[in-house]
Design a protein around this motif. Structure first.
Motif, PDB file in Angstrom:
ATOM      1  N   TYR A 155       3.385   1.714  -1.884  1.00  0.00           N
ATOM      2  CA  TYR A 155       3.975   1.888  -3.214  1.00  0.00           C
ATOM      3  C   TYR A 155       2.994   2.708  -4.045  1.00  0.00           C
ATOM      4  O   TYR A 155       1.895   2.231  -4.349  1.00  0.00           O
ATOM      5  N   PRO A 156       3.334   3.952  -4.385  1.00  0.00           N
ATOM      6  CA  PRO A 156       2.361   4.780  -5.118  1.00  0.00           C
ATOM      7  C   PRO A 156       2.115   4.253  -6.523  1.00  0.00           C
ATOM      8  O   PRO A 156       3.032   3.717  -7.163  1.00  0.00           O
ATOM      9  N   ILE A 157       0.882   4.415  -6.982  1.00  0.00           N
ATOM     10  CA  ILE A 157       0.519   3.812  -8.273  1.00  0.00           C
ATOM     11  C   ILE A 157       1.244   4.489  -9.433  1.00  0.00           C
ATOM     12  O   ILE A 157       1.455   3.890 -10.481  1.00  0.00           O
ATOM     13  N   LYS A 186       0.820  -1.206   0.000  1.00  0.00           N
ATOM     14  CA  LYS A 186       0.000   0.000   0.000  1.00  0.00           C
ATOM     15  C   LYS A 186       0.859   1.263   0.000  1.00  0.00           C
ATOM     16  O   LYS A 186       0.380   2.332  -0.384  1.00  0.00           O
TER      17      LYS A 186
END
Lengths: 437, 200
Positions: B173-175, B171
């Motif tokens: 890890y930014p998209i 969660k």
């Protein structure tokens, strides 16, 4: 002195579909070991799903197994509906079953046709693609798209089927049965074809179970496991169909099982049309009012006769009006889009509509998790969804059947020759969109 | 059909309080097992007839249920708003989905889900000797979540490439994170040979 050497097959190899790399350890032509390298088509489906609202994940599921997109649509929606405990109307369930089986047929047609073509039999490929095109035409009439269907919605389907849909499907089935018959005549007793497949790529029962293999691969190995039979969903428990089983689990068995399954799917669709609950009652055209006009009248306060009128919408939205909605979607005002009439002539309908489609709102399943599986083209296609009670999925996990079939591939290849790799790989029916997600 | 309560009894006999809870019913029953006893629990379940590992996956619960936005007003037409779910005990949960399949009839004798809350990145013990397909599944969990498995080698990335930095399904890890481009690699020369067969 070691005599073996490594050969790189793919990803730029026509039989590897451009997305798989096989590293083969060879002694001359004989395969001593194999390893598949996957991931060339990884698009981050699961990450993307966590960053979109629940209904917006459906178009991404089209792109998982792109030769049977309707099965993915249904699988995802069943998982979310299990979490939300939604009850679907009978007609919606039968429509979904029809959609599933049409997709399964296109999947098997593609697999049989493509794997025969990879062995040099080009004519059956053309026959089967022609039949598949007929089915795509039907799917287009039903969903509005040939491949990127996005037909289901959470709690229902996009629209009711067009009135002429059953006739079109029956006509397509005539073409399809002929094509399959021609293909069988060309292949099943064809000495060259049978010699290439018989006894090659043998998968025994124990290995198949140990590797979690499902679908036609497992059935060709002699285990009659089918999710439709073992864990019936939709209306499968009330339908009469057989689960074709192979004996030896070689490439020829997989070809025969797929052909037999096509026939069973045709039977299922025909039964579905017989038991389809009655459709919407037709409303005379006089009461049909163009939707844009309806909205304009409403804005000017001339609401006198718009309440009784039926909204004449764009063809894309056909079949999702007031008459059809109760037949194709769950009775759940906070999760299912309202019929267009309500959206155009009442503020409540408009609010409901936007509450569901706005990116920060959308439908909200209760916190918790659910797993639902459907029988996909290649086996058990499972969706594991986790909700935190907000408008985006916390996690969407796909259990892709191809992943398990590919994990066992090295077992099937050892001992065969390089030329057999193409035949065996074709019979696995690897679909990279689903394998790599 | 296997009764989850009976399975809980069998597991209690084998590993005592290592199995902490049973929730759900029927095929959706979930057994929560502690990290120290998970390997033994899965061995017992395999001996109980669960011959197919249907799925092995992971869920990252970082920030689960912590939604700071104020709840909008409730209205019968508006989507329902739910109370925040309970706080998870640890950040990661591994989910083992087992199936007891009768090979002769093709019917299911039962399904059970085993949940393991993981303290840290060491994760759980490998089960690829019990179910060989766990090999790829464990590699996938490592690849996307960075959860390792003890007692096995060859824990490589499977969907992503070796130079990838981080674990994208976490969660945090930014998209929209970009990864550095990698150049072409020098391929090993084919005449050097190799050995893909497993060691005896």
């Amino acid at each position: 002195m070691k005599k073996s050497f490594l050969l790189n097959m793919g990803p730029s190899h026509p039989a590897m579909h451009g997305v798989i790399r096989l590293v083969l350890e060879l002694d001359g032509e004989r395969v001593l070991g194999a390893e598949a390298e996957i991931g060339y088509l990884h698009r981050g489906f699961e990450k993307q799903a966590e960053n979109d609202v629940w209904n917006n994940v459906i178009p991404y599921t089209d792109r998982l197994n792109y030769v049977s997109p309707l099965l993915n649509n249904v699988g995802y929606c069943l998982a979310v509906e299990k979490l939300m405990k939604l009850e679907l109307p009978e007609r919606c369930q039968v429509l979904r079953t029809i959609a599933c089986e049409l997709s399964r047929i296109t999947d098997h047609l593609t697999c049989v046709g493509a794997s025969a073509m990879e062995l040099g039999a080009f004519t059956p490929f053309l026959y089967l693609m022609k039949a598949r095109e007929e089915l795509y035409f039907c799917i287009d009439r039903l969903t509005g798209a040939r491949v990127t269907t996005s037909y289901t919605r959470i709690g229902g389907v996009k629209a009711d089927m067009p009135p002429d849909f059953p006739e079109r499907v029956v006509a397509a089935f005539r073409v399809l049965r002929e094509s399959v018959k021609d293909t069988e005549a060309l292949l099943t007793r064809n000495r060259i074809f049978v010699d290439r497949l018989k006894g090659v790529g043998v998968l025994d029962k124990e290995t198949a179970l140990a590797y979690g293999v499902t679908g036609p691969l497992l059935r060709s190995a002699g285990v009659p496991y089918d999710v439709r039979r073992a864990r019936p969903y939709l209306v499968y428990d009330r339908l009469d169909f057989e689960v074709p089983v192979g004996t030896t689990g070689d490439n020829l068995d997989r070809y025969l099982v797929r052909l037999a399954e096509i026939e069973q799917s045709l039977r299922i669709v025909e039964q579905c049309f017989d038991r389809l609950p009655p459709g919407p009652v037709a409303v005379p055209d006089a009461q049909l009012l163009d939707a844009g006009l309806m909205a304009d009248l409403g804005k000017r306060g001339k609401t006198g006769h718009i309440f009784d009128a039926r909204a004449g919408t764009d063809p894309v939205l056909e079949g999702s009006g007031e008459a059809e909605k109760p037949l194709i979607a769950a009775d759940q005002p906070d999760s299912v889009l309202p019929p267009k009439e309500e959206v155009y002539n009442s503020i409540e309908g408009l609010m409901r509509h936007f509450e569901i489609v706005m990116p920060s709102r959308g439908i909200v399943p209760p916190p918790g998790e659910a797993y639902a599986a459907v029988e996909g083209g290649n086996g058990e296609l499972g969706f594991h969804v986790v909700s935190d009670g907000r408008s985006r999925p916390w996690r969407v996990r796909v259990r892709p059947p191809c992943f398990f079939n590919m994990a066992v591939l090295h077992k099937l290849l050892v001992g065969s020759t390089v030329a057999d790799v193409v035949a065996t790989f074709g019979s696995i029916n690897m679909i990279a969109g689903e394998l790599d997600r | 059909m296997k009764d989850p309560k009976a399975l809980l009894g069998v597991l209690r006999d084998a590993i005592g309080l290592g199995v902490t809870a049973l929730s759900g019913a029927g095929d959706d029953a979930v057994l929560s097992v502690e990290q120290a006893s998970i390997r033994r629990a899965l061995e017992v379940l395999k001996a109980q007839g669960f011959n197919v590992l249907v799925d092995l996956t992971c869920v990252d619960y970082l920030g689960y249920g912590k939604d700071e936005r104020p709840a909008p007003p409730s209205h019968p037409y508006l989507p329902q708003r739910w109370a925040s779910p309970p706080k998870p005990p640890h950040r990661f949960k591994l989910v083992y989905r087992l199936l007891d399949l009768d090979a002769a009839s093709g019917l299911e004798r039962g399904r059970i889900t085993v949940a393991l809350w993981v303290f840290d990145e060491r994760g759980g013990p490998s089960v690829r000797d019990l179910w060989p397909n766990a090999d790829w599944l464990e590699r996938e969990v490592w690849d996307l979540f960075g959860i390792g498995f003890t007692g096995r080698g060859d824990l490589r990335r499977i969907l992503l490439y070796p130079e990838f930095v981080g674990h994208p399904l976490r969660k945090d890890y930014p998209i929209d994170r970009r990864q550095p481009l990698i150049g072409p690699k020098e391929a090993p020369r084919p005449e050097e040979g190799g050995d893909l067969r497993p060691a005896p």
